[in-house]
Design a protein around this motif. Structure first.
Motif, mmCIF file in Angstrom:
data_model
loop_
_atom_site.group_PDB
_atom_site.id
_atom_site.type_symbol
_atom_site.label_atom_id
_atom_site.label_comp_id
_atom_site.label_asym_id
_atom_site.label_seq_id
_atom_site.Cartn_x
_atom_site.Cartn_y
_atom_site.Cartn_z
ATOM 1 N N VAL A 156 -11.552 -2.258 8.694
ATOM 2 C CA VAL A 156 -10.375 -3.068 9.046
ATOM 3 C C VAL A 156 -10.553 -3.773 10.377
ATOM 4 O O VAL A 156 -10.095 -4.907 10.549
ATOM 5 N N SER A 157 -11.231 -3.153 11.328
ATOM 6 C CA SER A 157 -11.391 -3.791 12.640
ATOM 7 C C SER A 157 -12.388 -4.946 12.602
ATOM 8 O O SER A 157 -12.261 -5.903 13.351
ATOM 9 N N THR A 158 -13.372 -4.865 11.688
ATOM 10 C CA THR A 158 -14.358 -5.949 11.588
ATOM 11 C C THR A 158 -14.027 -6.926 10.475
ATOM 12 O O THR A 158 -14.740 -7.912 10.290
ATOM 13 N N GLN A 212 -7.300 -8.343 2.684
ATOM 14 C CA GLN A 212 -6.962 -9.216 3.818
ATOM 15 C C GLN A 212 -5.730 -8.697 4.558
ATOM 16 O O GLN A 212 -5.682 -8.707 5.786
ATOM 17 N N ARG A 213 -4.733 -8.227 3.774
ATOM 18 C CA ARG A 213 -3.521 -7.675 4.401
ATOM 19 C C ARG A 213 -3.845 -6.443 5.220
ATOM 20 O O ARG A 213 -3.337 -6.262 6.326
ATOM 21 N N LEU A 214 -4.699 -5.570 4.663
ATOM 22 C CA LEU A 214 -5.101 -4.369 5.401
ATOM 23 C C LEU A 214 -5.748 -4.739 6.728
ATOM 24 O O LEU A 214 -5.387 -4.208 7.781
ATOM 25 N N ALA A 215 -6.712 -5.650 6.679
ATOM 26 C CA ALA A 215 -7.421 -6.051 7.899
ATOM 27 C C ALA A 215 -6.474 -6.705 8.900
ATOM 28 O O ALA A 215 -6.557 -6.457 10.107
ATOM 29 N N LEU A 216 -5.550 -7.519 8.398
ATOM 30 C CA LEU A 216 -4.636 -8.248 9.277
ATOM 31 C C LEU A 216 -3.562 -7.341 9.871
ATOM 32 O O LEU A 216 -3.317 -7.354 11.080
ATOM 33 N N LEU A 224 -13.457 -2.917 1.872
ATOM 34 C CA LEU A 224 -12.069 -2.588 1.528
ATOM 35 C C LEU A 224 -11.791 -2.794 0.046
ATOM 36 O O LEU A 224 -10.979 -2.081 -0.541
ATOM 37 N N GLN A 225 -12.471 -3.747 -0.570
ATOM 38 C CA GLN A 225 -12.249 -4.009 -1.996
ATOM 39 C C GLN A 225 -12.889 -2.954 -2.892
ATOM 40 O O GLN A 225 -12.648 -2.937 -4.093
ATOM 41 N N ARG A 226 -13.670 -2.053 -2.326
ATOM 42 C CA ARG A 226 -14.210 -0.933 -3.114
ATOM 43 C C ARG A 226 -13.117 0.090 -3.423
ATOM 44 O O ARG A 226 -13.295 0.946 -4.282
ATOM 45 N N ILE A 227 -12.013 0.011 -2.689
ATOM 46 C CA ILE A 227 -10.904 0.944 -2.908
ATOM 47 C C ILE A 227 -10.216 0.574 -4.214
ATOM 48 O O ILE A 227 -9.826 -0.580 -4.407
ATOM 49 N N PRO A 228 -10.065 1.520 -5.164
ATOM 50 C CA PRO A 228 -9.370 1.222 -6.420
ATOM 51 C C PRO A 228 -7.955 0.698 -6.146
ATOM 52 O O PRO A 228 -7.217 1.275 -5.356
ATOM 53 N N GLY A 229 -7.607 -0.429 -6.775
ATOM 54 C CA GLY A 229 -6.281 -1.010 -6.601
ATOM 55 C C GLY A 229 -6.176 -2.011 -5.469
ATOM 56 O O GLY A 229 -5.110 -2.575 -5.232
ATOM 57 N N VAL A 230 -7.275 -2.224 -4.744
ATOM 58 C CA VAL A 230 -7.264 -3.180 -3.632
ATOM 59 C C VAL A 230 -8.129 -4.381 -3.995
ATOM 60 O O VAL A 230 -9.336 -4.259 -4.166
ATOM 61 N N GLY A 231 -7.466 -5.540 -4.130
ATOM 62 C CA GLY A 231 -8.168 -6.795 -4.376
ATOM 63 C C GLY A 231 -8.373 -7.537 -3.063
ATOM 64 O O GLY A 231 -8.118 -7.002 -1.980
ATOM 65 N N ARG A 232 -8.793 -8.789 -3.177
ATOM 66 C CA ARG A 232 -9.077 -9.575 -1.975
ATOM 67 C C ARG A 232 -7.844 -9.743 -1.090
ATOM 68 O O ARG A 232 -7.914 -9.573 0.121
ATOM 69 N N VAL A 282 0.856 -1.193 0.000
ATOM 70 C CA VAL A 282 0.000 0.000 0.000
ATOM 71 C C VAL A 282 0.891 1.242 0.000
ATOM 72 O O VAL A 282 1.594 1.514 0.971
ATOM 73 N N GLY A 283 0.859 1.964 -1.111
ATOM 74 C CA GLY A 283 1.625 3.196 -1.224
ATOM 75 C C GLY A 283 0.716 4.403 -1.054
ATOM 76 O O GLY A 283 -0.476 4.271 -0.750
#
Length: 198
Positions: free
Chosen positions: A101-103, A121-125, A109-117, A80-81
């Protein structure tokens, strides 16, 4: 570190503004919602984060210190840049990101352009509760442009971002009449549309 700038808005673009302060014009990258909230010739304060790369120095600006802190925290996640972190704040507000991210709300989170599954998962973790808890929303809808004018601005912004006129019109029509200002309406429209361009 440049943490905050106050000056006159010289130019407003889709994703950047020029802020004149002390005789210098600072080019500051911003989210579309922040750009919509700024007006040429008016005085503004932006909370900033300076991103240093080998070949560039880029200043990112935010309406609140909280947005800036979330932007900086998001970049601690591998992959994530600054561009994805700014896109995250364009689609989800700081409190929405905290909840997602907390839930472990991967769909949000996947609605963010450039963020896949996997990135979601990395963001949440990796972030988890490091963003803090969601604050209570202060007040009601943000004061903005009169109804009708805000919808026109948001429709034009969506078209500039790559959506067709028909898709932009439908998204704005679905959200119109809720008393939202241009910046909040744009954020809601981006959230609704996600990555779809058709």
């Amino acid at each position: 570190m440049i943490a905050q700038l106050t000056g006159t808005v010289q130019h407003v673009g889709l994703d950047a503004v020029v802020l004149m302060t002390g005789g210098l014009g600072w080019r500051v990258m911003v989210s579309p919602a922040t750009a919509q909230a700024l007006e040429g010739g008016a005085e503004a304060t932006l909370h900033t984060s300076l991103v240093v790369r080998e070949d560039s120095l880029t200043l990112f600006g935010f309406r609140t210190g909280d947005e800036r802190d979330v932007f900086e925290r998001l970049q601690t996640v591998s992959g994530v840049g600054p561009r994805i972190a700014l896109a995250a704040l364009s689609v989800l507000g700081p409190d929405d990101l905290r909840r997602a991210v907390s839930t472990g709300d991967l769909a949000a989170l996947q609605r963010i352009p450039g963020v896949g599954r996997k990135s979601a998962q990395r963001l949440a973790l990796e972030i988890g509760d490091k963003l803090g808890s969601a604050a209570a929303v202060e007040g009601g809808p943000a004061a903005g442009a009169p109804e009708g004018e805000a919808e026109t601005e948001v429709r034009a912004a969506l078209v500039q971002l790559g959506w067709t006129e028909a898709v932009a019109q439908r998204a704005v029509d679905d959200l119109a009449g809720n008393g939202l200002g241009a910046s909040d309406l744009l954020r809601a429209a981006l959230l609704k549309l996600g990555g779809r361009r058709g």
